[in-house]
Design an enzyme around this catalytic site. Structure first.
Site, PDB file in Angstrom:
ATOM      1  N   SER A 127       0.822  -1.204   0.000  1.00  0.00           N
ATOM      2  CA  SER A 127       0.000   0.000   0.000  1.00  0.00           C
ATOM      3  C   SER A 127       0.855   1.252   0.000  1.00  0.00           C
ATOM      4  O   SER A 127       2.022   1.246   0.375  1.00  0.00           O
ATOM      5  CB  SER A 127      -0.874   0.015   1.247  1.00  0.00           C
ATOM      6  N   LYS A 128       0.231   2.313  -0.429  1.00  0.00           N
ATOM      7  CA  LYS A 128       0.898   3.603  -0.530  1.00  0.00           C
ATOM      8  C   LYS A 128       1.410   4.072   0.836  1.00  0.00           C
ATOM      9  O   LYS A 128       2.433   4.738   0.926  1.00  0.00           O
ATOM     10  CB  LYS A 128      -0.128   4.618  -1.083  1.00  0.00           C
ATOM     11  N   ARG A 129       0.670   3.723   1.876  1.00  0.00           N
ATOM     12  CA  ARG A 129       1.053   4.158   3.221  1.00  0.00           C
ATOM     13  C   ARG A 129       2.405   3.605   3.645  1.00  0.00           C
ATOM     14  O   ARG A 129       3.151   4.244   4.352  1.00  0.00           O
ATOM     15  CB  ARG A 129       0.002   3.713   4.258  1.00  0.00           C
TER      16      ARG A 129
END
Length: 488
Positions: free
Chosen positions: A254-256
RNA sequence: GCCGCAUUCGUCUAGAGGCCUAGGACACCGCCCUCUCAAGGCGGAGAUCACCGGUUCGAAUCCGGUAUGCGGUACCA
């Protein structure tokens, strides 16, 4: 392959696209790309452009689908089932929804979001599975008239048959679900926009999709799709669910937690060939010791059935290593061409061409060339500002000694009139020996003076690229600072 | 909670009953090479094959269970 333009091309989407492409090419099939932009609120033309551009950049090509971004403005789609953007196929979905409604396989639902939330919370509080309670299934005509009068618009729900669904996954083998556990799900929103599970099935039928290869996160959606396929009287495609790409903590990438946009890697100087090679091996292996493969070679060997079942952590170190291998595998001319746009225009072409062999095996990413070459394009004062007198001193030598050494080096090098790397090195080594210093120590102040850094491309080649005059001037500048520093 | 999927060195993986005292690659450590840094060469450390039980003369490989992780469970895709 059916990306949704709700974000830039994601690493996972790129890998799924790659596997689809490899599979299609390996079996001589037709690769179809479809844009799933039914989520109007989150889909944008910019994201669509990013996805198509970066897929092209990776070298992934498709036989049918939009070839250029452009939304409905007119990227002309190629293929017999155009358009390949779902936002342009709404009439088809409406027709199929009507069919389902007419046959009783679907029904109108007037429940509001608040009402549904309340039911769900209650179910959760009672530790029950949160699913639609079927309230609108038993509505009377009067109820419906009442809702209409209130101005409510109905969504369309699919009446999920309570049956066991079994299918043979290309990668996982036989998988079985109990659709009796599912609630009736919405296929068309109250505002008339059809939803993913519904449109994907319609398009797959109409576009004659034989193989659906997608991420494992869709595995548990598949029984819904199969139920819809049966209700609509469609042909069932073959499904294959590939493992997820994971963050270092093993959750879905994920981008996080990771860098997920292909465009970011592209900007950072990763080669598309390296990305493709890396991505292909994240979840598949040809079973050989060899691990450097081009897209063509991958397509020749790729077997969908050999794809792994377990997720794979995205390992940046390995990508870096592969990128270095690919950079070193480029010819000097190719590397020069790829570096040109990244470096200052002030850096002359012939200087860049001379730089490439010096830096090639020192680069992990193309962008590394910027720092490796900035001493060539920055003015002398700027380069001089990068170091302090201490940086000139080899271990155990003071400023006075180094001034003497650098002075001797400068004199010897200046006496040579050819200014060619090999000759300069010979002169430098002779001077070092005459001075009684190890070459490494003797060269250190020259390196720092000329390149501004303790770590640089090979010294004498760098001096040739910089030019005789500027090289000597930088050494003079260093000598001056050494002497004033020593005096102080 | 429910449903599903998965589980070999830190990471990516080889492995489809004896070739495995588990092989390779990245990362890590050491040595060599060396004008710095890389690249390259050589070597090292690193996995009781998640666990328990079974089948078998023999299991990382077959079967069952357990645990853990992940995914799904939307009028997102």
């Amino acid at each position: 392959m059916a990306p949704s333009p709700t974000g830039p091309l994601h690493i996972g989407t790129a890998r799924t696209s790659l596997y689809n492409a490899l599979f299609a090419r390996h079996v001589g099939g037709t690769y179809v790309l479809r844009i799933e932009d039914t989520d109007l609120a989150r889909s944008t033309a910019d994201f669509e452009r990013d996805i198509l551009d970066n897929l092209h950049w990776l070298g992934i090509t498709w036989d049918e689908g939009p070839q250029h971004a452009g939304g409905d403005a007119g990227g002309e789609d190629i293929g017999p089932y155009a358009p390949y953007r779902q936002s342009l196929r709404m009439d088809r979905y409406a027709r199929e929804a009507d069919r389902l409604l007419a046959s009783g396989a679907a029904y109108h639902c007037w429940c509001t979001t608040d009402e549904l939330d309340a039911v769900r919370r209650e179910q959760e509080a009672r530790k029950q599975a949160p699913r639609y309670n079927g309230r609108c299934l038993t509505l009377t005509d009067a109820d419906r008239a009442q809702f209409e009068a209130e101005g409510r618009r109905p969504a369309v729900r699919f009446r999920v048959p309570a049956e066991r669904i079994r299918f043979d996954d290309l990668i996982r083998g036989e998988v079985e679900f109990d659709n009796g556990l599912l609630g009736d799900f919405v296929i068309v929103r109250a505002d008339g926009v059809p939803l993913y599970h519904f449109v994907v099935v319609i398009d797959d039928e109409q576009m004659e999709i034989s193989h659906v290869i997608r991420g494992e996160d869709h595995l548990s959606n598949t029984p819904k799709h199969i139920a819809l396929i049966r209700a609509l009287g469609y042909r069932e495609p073959v499904f294959g669910h590939i493992p997820l790409i994971l963050n270092p903590d093993r959750s879905k990438m994920s981008k996080r937690k990771s860098q997920t946009a292909i465009s970011d890697y592209r900007e950072q100087g990763y080669l598309p060939e390296a990305m493709v090679n890396f991505l292909a091996f994240l979840g598949w292996s040809p079973g050989t010791k060899e691990e450097i493969f081009s897209l063509d070679e991958l397509a020749a060997r790729f077997e969908i059935g050999e794809v792994h079942k377990a997720g794979a952590v995205f390992d940046r170190d390995r990508l870096d290593y592969l990128n270095g291998v690919y950079i070193r595998g480029l010819t000097d001319d190719e590397l020069t061409a790829r570096l040109r746009p990244l470096l200052p225009a002030a850096l002359a072409d012939h200087v860049l061409a001379g730089l490439v062999p010096l830096v090639k095996e020192r680069m992990v990413r193309l962008t590394d060339a910027v720092e490796l070459s900035d001493f060539l394009s920055e003015p002398d004062e700027v380069v001089a500002s990068w170091w302090s007198v201490d940086d000139l001193l080899p271990k155990g030598r003071d400023a006075t000694e180094v001034a003497a050494a650098l002075g001797a080096a400068r004199a010897a090098l200046a006496a040579d009139d050819g200014w060619a790397a090999e000759r300069l090195e010979t002169v430098g080594r002779e001077a070092a020996e005459a001075h009684g210093w190890k070459a490494g120590d003797f060269f250190k102040p020259i390196r720092v003076a000329v390149t501004g850094k303790a770590i640089s491309p090979p010294l004498f080649g760098s001096m040739v690229l910089l030019g005789r005059e500027r090289s000597l001037a930088r050494m003079d500048g260093a000598l001056e600072r050494l002497r004033t520093g020593a005096a102080a």
